[in-house]
Design an enzyme around this catalytic site. Structure first.
Site, PDB file in Angstrom:
ATOM      1  N   LYS A 182      -5.190   1.580  -3.729  1.00  0.00           N
ATOM      2  CA  LYS A 182      -6.348   0.670  -3.360  1.00  0.00           C
ATOM      3  C   LYS A 182      -7.553   1.647  -3.209  1.00  0.00           C
ATOM      4  O   LYS A 182      -7.086   2.510  -1.845  1.00  0.00           O
ATOM      5  CB  LYS A 182      -5.742  -0.147  -2.324  1.00  0.00           C
ATOM      6  CG  LYS A 182      -7.179  -1.075  -1.703  1.00  0.00           C
ATOM      7  CD  LYS A 182      -7.214  -1.328  -0.178  1.00  0.00           C
ATOM      8  CE  LYS A 182      -5.462  -1.656   0.242  1.00  0.00           C
ATOM      9  NZ  LYS A 182      -5.506  -2.591   1.780  1.00  0.00           N
ATOM     10  N   ASP A 239       0.595  -1.507   0.088  1.00  0.00           N
ATOM     11  CA  ASP A 239       0.108  -0.043  -0.017  1.00  0.00           C
ATOM     12  C   ASP A 239       1.233   1.165   0.376  1.00  0.00           C
ATOM     13  O   ASP A 239       1.729   1.150  -0.143  1.00  0.00           O
ATOM     14  CB  ASP A 239      -0.826   0.434   1.332  1.00  0.00           C
ATOM     15  CG  ASP A 239      -0.625   0.340   2.609  1.00  0.00           C
ATOM     16  OD1 ASP A 239       0.613   0.527   2.581  1.00  0.00           O
ATOM     17  OD2 ASP A 239      -0.808  -0.562   3.280  1.00  0.00           O
ATOM     18  N   SER A 295      -4.107  -8.169   3.456  1.00  0.00           N
ATOM     19  CA  SER A 295      -3.882  -7.270   2.502  1.00  0.00           C
ATOM     20  C   SER A 295      -2.452  -7.604   1.932  1.00  0.00           C
ATOM     21  O   SER A 295      -2.314  -7.074   0.241  1.00  0.00           O
ATOM     22  CB  SER A 295      -2.713  -5.911   3.285  1.00  0.00           C
ATOM     23  OG  SER A 295      -1.432  -5.068   2.574  1.00  0.00           O
TER      24      SER A 295
END
Lengths: 312, 312, 312, 312, 312, 312
Positions: B189, B166, B224
């Site tokens: 994302k 991320d 994740s």
């Protein structure tokens, strides 16, 4: 409620007082000939809810000591609560120990403020959100981001992309991208493995033919902003814009930015943008209503979260 | 020097003692029937330099209270110095106030450790580097990263790319990429603007035809990691590897990871990886020599920076 | 004034709010999958006088950390005063150093509460009165004793005797005896000098033909209560009753007490008495009006001593 | 190591120094004409491990301030560690808040000692064990009880019983009874329900025809000891003995005890027993070797628990 | 032992290191372009006894922050003890609240030093002796007075008088007069009752035909010194000399003093006397041996009082 | 608002209450037979703004401990603010470290007051102004000087001179001289260089044929006042007067002053002047209105500076 200010940004303090419809508190702040800072509060503050506005402009250490001495004077003059209002927090980039035997000075500053007697802190766009954890006293962090986003939205954003000027600011840029509904790219900066003194700049993500807005929390030397601009142009980006909360603009940053490929650089008045800093390309948005409203709500015990919800 | 450990990771403590060639200190740690934790140190510690090893495994609060009680017992038993050794720091992700009216619990934990009497802290791969600033006592942060990089380097890295799961971990991934001399990509994302419940995953950077290593500081639910894997495959990545310092592996994470596209998941024993957590795909690297050496140097007043220079 | 509660005894919190005629404050308290406790206060508390109700039920450490995190969140959300309301104080029996190298954990808990930011404490029937001295912040201790005495008085007390289940509780039992106007006896418990594993129980005082009420501050495993009952019966006592402020009832205590010679066991709801703890012989008296009234008086700056004068 | 003493019990300090084979440190302690206490340490103490011996004899407040000023002077003279040695702890009976709006002065004294700069405390037979929890600094509590028990054991204990002078001291008496292998009884003291000014004394337990030893932690006015003696004689006890750690003996206590039914009163020299306090019936046992040995062990970092294991 | 210095007086630090026969510790101290001070200690200091030399030269606030950051860095680098060596203490004249709502900044500085982590302070000739009481940590104050007296004694003192430049320094002047065996006079300065803007200077005591030495603790603007000289000449004094510990010499003080009636001005190098400050009439005595010897004794735990006894 | 007082100067407390038109708060303050001080506040003080009046009369340590215990009791009884009102501050002369290894007890007292829980301090004519810097809490210092000056002005001041009894009080005397518009002189006291036991007193300044007022902050043994009187008469002064804020008058000072050359000695009732202290020559001016007005303004949050402006 009383509002006082040091000598770092009196214009912002005046604007905040106008928003609140009250007069700026009187105090004497100067330096003796021996370079010692002297402060005398010129109004009775017993039992009052006092706010002291001081931003971390240059000279940084002078303004910091000035603030500490003001807080000390106010507490010993029996102010019931002293809130240090720091639109730009001092030493915010010294927030981690990424080399051996250095000081986490942002934490030291937090301790110094508490020692001087600050009861709470109001600040804006901290370099890292963890700095709030450096304090035992309550901290409220305002955000300039919605003000910046509003401004860019109004100008139209078709075919735009948000760009982070380094990996460390990818998360911040992502928030701007989400708010503005834009894609994003990240500048990857590394040394050439063949020649250690040469830095290679590479944009991760597709910027070709797009107008880019590079977002950072502050612009200091401007170096990082200009490197990003060059890499963007190399990879075929079109018009370039820059956005940042804090306009440190040290050294010859103003000149370099004026001569850079950016069409405009949008900042706030958390730091004074005056004199030679006020280049043509710069657009200064005022955070006085934001701070004024926050001060009003803190004084009246109302929630600040609503004020933040409009923001990133 | 004396080393004691709580009940969170006795195996790691034993390995550290073997490295140091000393015996683990004796102490009684159990719960009474009324669920109250009880600690009794079974050796004289007057004037001793004591290290207490306790990692933040599950049950988190029990192990934290156990540690606080051990430190309190050691200090009141006149230990001259107590170092809390926390391979995985508790509540590290609660390091900022990103919602109104929440606790920066990582800071609270720092305060609790100081209150109980800890004189210093030794930890590894904090979720954010700013957490060091939450302490007034000295903190040494070790890094598992060189151990992970060593491991991957030995397997050959041709045609590899480093991937950040991320935007917030882009900076961490960048460091891995620099050390390994690899390019990098970032997972972006965001919610679908048309349908707010659908998340859209997009890889910024070019991963097609490349083998990818996804680096994170910890693997908790694995969600994740698995989202990143799916996005990577969609965009044409080949073999997938995962690397992380801390193996939290909560809930059904072990099963999900075993069934995921990853070929291997490389972690350390900062947290115990036992029982059903010990899935086939997992590779556990020991940080016992790293901690053992750090403890030896702290005790002898030698520099730790050399130990860190070998690292990221 | 705002009242919040953790997850240890929501029923009691609701009863207190009904007494006060206000609504329980909204907050989210849960655990993440990684076993980290999370708290978010869902109402503005700036400048409010806040009470947090949390009793030391099982799991003890979870509820304690929950309370510390709630206090931390409230203080950083600018509550003007936070009172920790602890109907049953955690680790109250760890109030002295009767073995070498142990923790006086009741004192450590006091320090942790102050560190988290509690401004005052309201509790009930501390295991020892000296625990009040563990705090620098003001502590108010309520007493369940008059509620218990009222209950027994109404049932008639002719030919009764008060019994202390060990020498350490003789003083407490004496107070009950004085209030009820009854004679008292004490259980003397010691090891057989001939066989160290055998314990000998002997009642000091004359209980023959009398109905006995055994008073203790809490019933945990029930062991001490049942030993006393057996000794009383051996020495000719008739009907047996038990009275205690706190119903810990851990392990198989409920079953053992149900099968014991006691006719009834009278406790309060300082701890939740639910599920299998709610055996037939148990009678639960509510302390909600007591706590409600104390909270009201603390909030309004009225004296609590009158509230205590009706008590032992 | 250096040992200094105030003016409360120089004889004990000298005995302790003889045990340790060192000389008492030189210091000037006197009062100016304006009643201000003055202290000057007459030896270099930089980096030294210093013990200051001061017991809470009368005048209590003068000796306490004297001790605080000595500690302050020693710390500012750069002593590396200052241990306050308090054979009889000041205000030990003010250890709880059993009336509204009073001070837990034993806790306040702990705070004052820490504020003045004490690093640790060595004391003996605290009125309640919880007082150890009033300190954040380490506290070692010695016990005079084995010295008392030894003395009584040597005289022969056939047909003896241990008696607690009130319910509150039942636990302490029980420990003596266990050590000496004797049965025990408790004095039950209450007001006559018919005439509130008359107190009724009743012994719980069978003392008829037995020789009794009444144990308490201290003898102040002697009132409680004499009431117990009268009740014991009324119920047919034979020879009476008294044992206590601390001989406060205030007011006309010496005369009253000399005229009382006790055959002998056994105390220690934790407080000076001189002049008119030195009545014929009194037997003073020295705690100098106990304190000397404890000081030696604290200085050398050896365990004290062995020293305590020989005790109750 | 390690010695580091900031940028305020490196020459004095070097002289002190020469006296001690050790090398000055390496550290980087500079300012970033954004005016933030940065410090990195370049040597391992774990467990070391560290002294940081920084005097309060101009720019005062920069040097103070520099010192605070150095101390913070050293403490977090695990130095066992940090002594702040302040030859000229900052803000020493702000030592009382002689106007409403001002800060006692000398006290604030003491708090800031403690907060940053200083364990002790070594300074010289404080403006008032009470400043030592502003610290909780130990403070050693050296005295330049014997060095000044030695210098004047060697030049012969027949027919001399000591003069205090105002009533507030009468006590200090008296000490010099006693040491030198000379009579004294005091300048009485007051406003003309007829014309409030005119100041009248009057010498109390007989100075006619005498050579005078005017002693003060520091010379800042020189104004007070020159007023005294004029009054002395008016009342018939002959040759004039000035003596002071600290040579602040701000603004045009050097020029004014060079042009004043003084034959010579004797000061120490507690502050750097360089460049245009180094006027012909000034004589600089070195305090490096005094500080060197004091540091050696503090490190070795030897008494400093002997060092002071040679002094006033 | 509530006002309580200890036993040091109840008469002044009563006068202050009369000025304020409120009743003195009820509390029990006495000593147990074991010389322990006991305090019980007899009125509800929850949320109240409380002032405790206690002056440092003899016995000094008893009154100090009494004050600390009262403050502790008030804070634990939930007083919202406790102001310690100390007309004569204890240990004010122990305000510097003018000998090795002594205590700056005035600073220790400040720490003890803060530890006990004082929120602010109100005092009068501190021995040195720097003592205000010993506190972290706000301190207000009142001045008796205008009351004394008023008194002397009314009697006519023709041909008067102000005299400082030593060099250390020259500054204070100068302020009186400025206020009264009088010249001044200073007593120079030194040892005879030929015979070290003989002190030589010499008046600097011209007193011949003048009436003199000798001002000091306090009169303790009276020695210094009488030495000055003798020197004044020797140099031809006429009528002598003495003025001082605090009448300590210890030992045989009253008798000596009555027999001295002074015509009158003017003091305030900051300390009780009763019994044999009330000699004929003494004139006592009341500071009750001054303290009463200051308390009223502190309570109402009004400025005190106006109250001080009328003063020196």
């Amino acid at each position: 409620m009383k509002i006082f200010c040091g000598r770092s940004n009196p214009e912002l303090a005046r604007e905040i007082c106008i928003y609140l419809g009250i007069e700026l508190g009187k105090c004497i702040v100067h330096k003796f000939k021996n370079d010692n800072t002297f402060v005398r509060i010129e109004e009775n503050v017993r039992g009052k809810d006092v706010f002291v506005i001081q931003t971390s402009a240059i000279p940084v250490n002078d303004y910091l000591m000035e603030l500490l001495i003001m807080i000390d004077a106010l507490k010993h003059a029996s102010a019931s609560r002293v809130t240090a209002v720091l639109p730009y927090y001092p030493y915010a980039r010294s927030d981690k120990k990424d080399q051996p035997r250095i000081s986490i000075t942002a934490r030291l500053v937090a301790d110094l403020l508490e020692t001087a007697g600050a009861d709470r802190v109001l600040t804006m766009n901290l370099h890292s959100e963890q700095i709030q954890g450096f304090f035992r006293i309550p901290v409220d962090q305002l955000l300039a981001s919605p003000i910046l986003c509003d401004y860019f939205s109004k100008s139209g954003l078709e075919n735009f992309i948000v760009v982070a000027p380094d990996a460390g600011s990818a998360k911040r840029a992502e928030k701007y991208a989400l708010t503005l509904g834009l894609p994003m790219a990240v500048l990857d900066k590394r040394r050439d493995p063949l020649n250690d003194t040469v830095e290679i700049f590479h944009i991760i993500g597709d910027v070709k033919g797009k107008d880019a807005i590079v977002f950072d929390d502050e612009i200091a030397t401007g170096g990082s902003m200009i490197e990003t601009a060059n890499a963007l142009i190399e990879q075929g980006a079109r018009d370039l814009h820059a956005g940042a909360a804090h306009a440190v603009l040290c050294g010859d940053a103003p000149r370099k930015l004026q001569e850079s490929p950016y069409k405009q650089i949008v900042v706030t008045n958390s730091l004074p943008v005056e004199g030679e800093k006020k280049i043509k390309k710069i657009k200064v948005l005022s955070v006085a209503p934001l701070f004024g409203e926050a001060i009003r709500r803190i004084h009246e015990g109302k929630s600040l979260s609503e004020l933040l919800r409009k923001h990133l």
